[in-house]
Design a protein around this motif. Sequence first.
Motif, short mmCIF file in Angstrom:
data_model
loop_
_atom_site.label_atom_id
_atom_site.label_comp_id
_atom_site.label_asym_id
_atom_site.label_seq_id
_atom_site.Cartn_x
_atom_site.Cartn_y
_atom_site.Cartn_z
N LEU A 142 0.68 -1.29 0.14
CA LEU A 142 0.15 0.06 0.11
C LEU A 142 0.89 1.11 0.17
O LEU A 142 0.55 2.24 -0.61
N ALA A 143 1.87 1.22 0.59
CA ALA A 143 2.94 2.40 0.90
C ALA A 143 3.47 2.67 -0.75
O ALA A 143 3.52 4.03 -0.87
N ARG A 144 3.67 1.89 -1.45
CA ARG A 144 4.43 2.13 -2.50
C ARG A 144 3.24 2.04 -3.90
O ARG A 144 3.77 2.56 -4.91
N ARG A 145 2.14 1.93 -3.53
CA ARG A 145 1.04 1.86 -4.60
C ARG A 145 -0.09 2.83 -4.63
O ARG A 145 -0.74 3.36 -5.35
N GLU A 146 -0.26 3.19 -3.27
CA GLU A 146 -1.46 4.26 -3.28
C GLU A 146 -1.21 5.57 -3.76
O GLU A 146 0.18 6.05 -3.72
N PRO A 147 -1.85 6.29 -4.30
CA PRO A 147 -1.47 7.29 -5.16
C PRO A 147 -1.41 8.64 -4.11
O PRO A 147 -2.25 8.90 -3.36
N GLY A 148 -0.39 9.39 -4.16
CA GLY A 148 -0.03 10.53 -3.17
C GLY A 148 0.67 10.28 -1.98
O GLY A 148 0.28 8.89 -1.44
N LEU A 149 1.20 11.13 -1.56
CA LEU A 149 2.27 10.80 -0.23
C LEU A 149 1.07 10.55 1.01
O LEU A 149 1.26 9.65 1.81
N VAL A 150 0.04 11.36 0.83
CA VAL A 150 -0.95 11.21 2.00
C VAL A 150 -1.76 10.14 2.25
O VAL A 150 -1.60 9.46 3.18
N ARG A 151 -2.19 9.60 1.00
CA ARG A 151 -2.81 8.33 1.10
C ARG A 151 -1.92 7.07 1.34
O ARG A 151 -2.25 6.21 2.16
N VAL A 156 -0.42 3.15 5.58
CA VAL A 156 0.79 2.57 6.69
C VAL A 156 0.34 2.61 8.04
O VAL A 156 0.36 1.67 8.94
N ASP A 157 -0.25 3.66 8.63
CA ASP A 157 -0.80 4.06 9.86
C ASP A 157 -1.78 3.17 10.09
O ASP A 157 -1.70 2.50 11.24
N ALA A 158 -2.78 2.96 9.38
CA ALA A 158 -3.96 2.13 9.45
C ALA A 158 -3.44 0.57 10.00
O ALA A 158 -4.04 0.03 10.72
N VAL A 159 -2.61 0.07 9.10
CA VAL A 159 -2.11 -1.45 9.17
C VAL A 159 -1.38 -1.30 10.18
O VAL A 159 -1.36 -2.49 11.15
N ALA A 160 -0.30 -0.41 10.63
CA ALA A 160 0.52 -0.58 11.49
C ALA A 160 -0.28 -0.58 13.12
O ALA A 160 -0.23 -1.26 13.85
N ASN A 161 -1.26 0.38 13.21
CA ASN A 161 -2.16 0.29 14.17
C ASN A 161 -3.00 -1.02 14.42
O ASN A 161 -3.08 -1.45 15.71
N ALA A 180 12.13 -3.06 -6.81
CA ALA A 180 10.79 -2.86 -6.94
C ALA A 180 10.22 -1.85 -7.19
O ALA A 180 10.67 -0.56 -6.68
N ARG A 181 9.05 -1.72 -8.13
CA ARG A 181 8.44 -0.20 -8.31
C ARG A 181 8.01 0.54 -7.02
O ARG A 181 7.25 -0.29 -6.21
N GLY A 182 8.24 1.76 -7.05
CA GLY A 182 7.66 2.76 -5.96
C GLY A 182 8.29 2.62 -4.47
O GLY A 182 7.87 3.26 -3.49
N ILE A 183 9.43 1.80 -4.55
CA ILE A 183 10.07 1.85 -3.15
C ILE A 183 10.92 3.13 -2.98
O ILE A 183 11.41 3.19 -1.69
N THR A 184 11.00 3.95 -3.83
CA THR A 184 11.99 5.16 -3.43
C THR A 184 11.33 5.91 -2.44
O THR A 184 11.99 6.75 -1.98
N ARG A 185 10.03 6.22 -2.32
CA ARG A 185 9.17 6.92 -1.57
C ARG A 185 9.12 6.49 -0.26
O ARG A 185 8.74 6.95 0.59
#
Length: 304
Positions: A142-151, A156-161, A180-185
């Motif tokens: 989810l962290a690498r595929r959700e559109p936008g930093l906020v989402r 990540v907050d939701a799964v971690a909690n 893997a794609r998207g891991i730089t962010r």
Amino acid sequence: MEVLRGSAAVAAGVVTESQLRGPNWVRVLPDTYVARGVELDLRVRSVAAFRHVGANGVLAGWSAAELLGVRAAPHDAPAEVVVPAAGRRVHQGLVLRRDRLRRRDVWLLDADGRRRPHADRSRVLAEGGVHVTSPERTAYDLARREPGLVRAVVAVDAVANACRIAPSAVLDVAVRNRGARGITRLPRVVDLADAAAGSPMETRLRLVLVLAGLPRPTVQHPVLYDDARTAVWLDLAYPEQRIGVEYEGAQHAGVEGLVRDADRYTRLVTAGWRMFRYTKQDVLRGPERIVADLRRALRPPRCT
């Protein structure tokens, strides 16, 4: 069972073909049926997608999160399944992905959502169980595929909690999947994440402040009522300045919620706290005002 793979259920004698065509079952995917009257929410749609794909599939993304007990998926989240091979027909509301999953990335859940050993795979799947990506892998995807930093941070907050994992576990998964794609962010997402966040909107409220350059607030800060020896928990707080920031969701509506909040906020104000309360409308459509409010509140008092 509320979700059936039609051909398998007929072969096992659970239902007949004529019963599947009757009024008690609804076809949601080819050869996949849901009992009539069952709400087609993300959980049910995800289980149906798993039955449709077969036992080699693994629920991922928001589908995995939902089955793991995370209640934060966007209202339009599709069912998502990782499959071992491409070439399957695309269906509306279903995302099929090819991806590399290691054994540690996959959990086996029974029909009640409890994790089971892989040695029990055949029995658990026959009794309505599913494969899902692990909490760590789910947060990573989810962290690498959700559109936008906020989402991404919200996810990540939701799964971690909900799953009691550290956001930094996302980086451990990334190390095993270099390139893997998207891991730089991911480092930025993890830096902004906080497992104590109580809801997606609380995360969004926190990010309104942090991304505007304000100091990072404490999440779920306890304030002790000395007389009653009890504590209340503030969504966000700047303890040194005695500033509390709260998201006002639906749970605060109604007579009972209003009465409870009235006592709560009276006690906080009496204890010297300045309270700032915001709604969904404020967070999504008026973030500039929130930032301005807190910037003024955090400004050191002028010497006279």
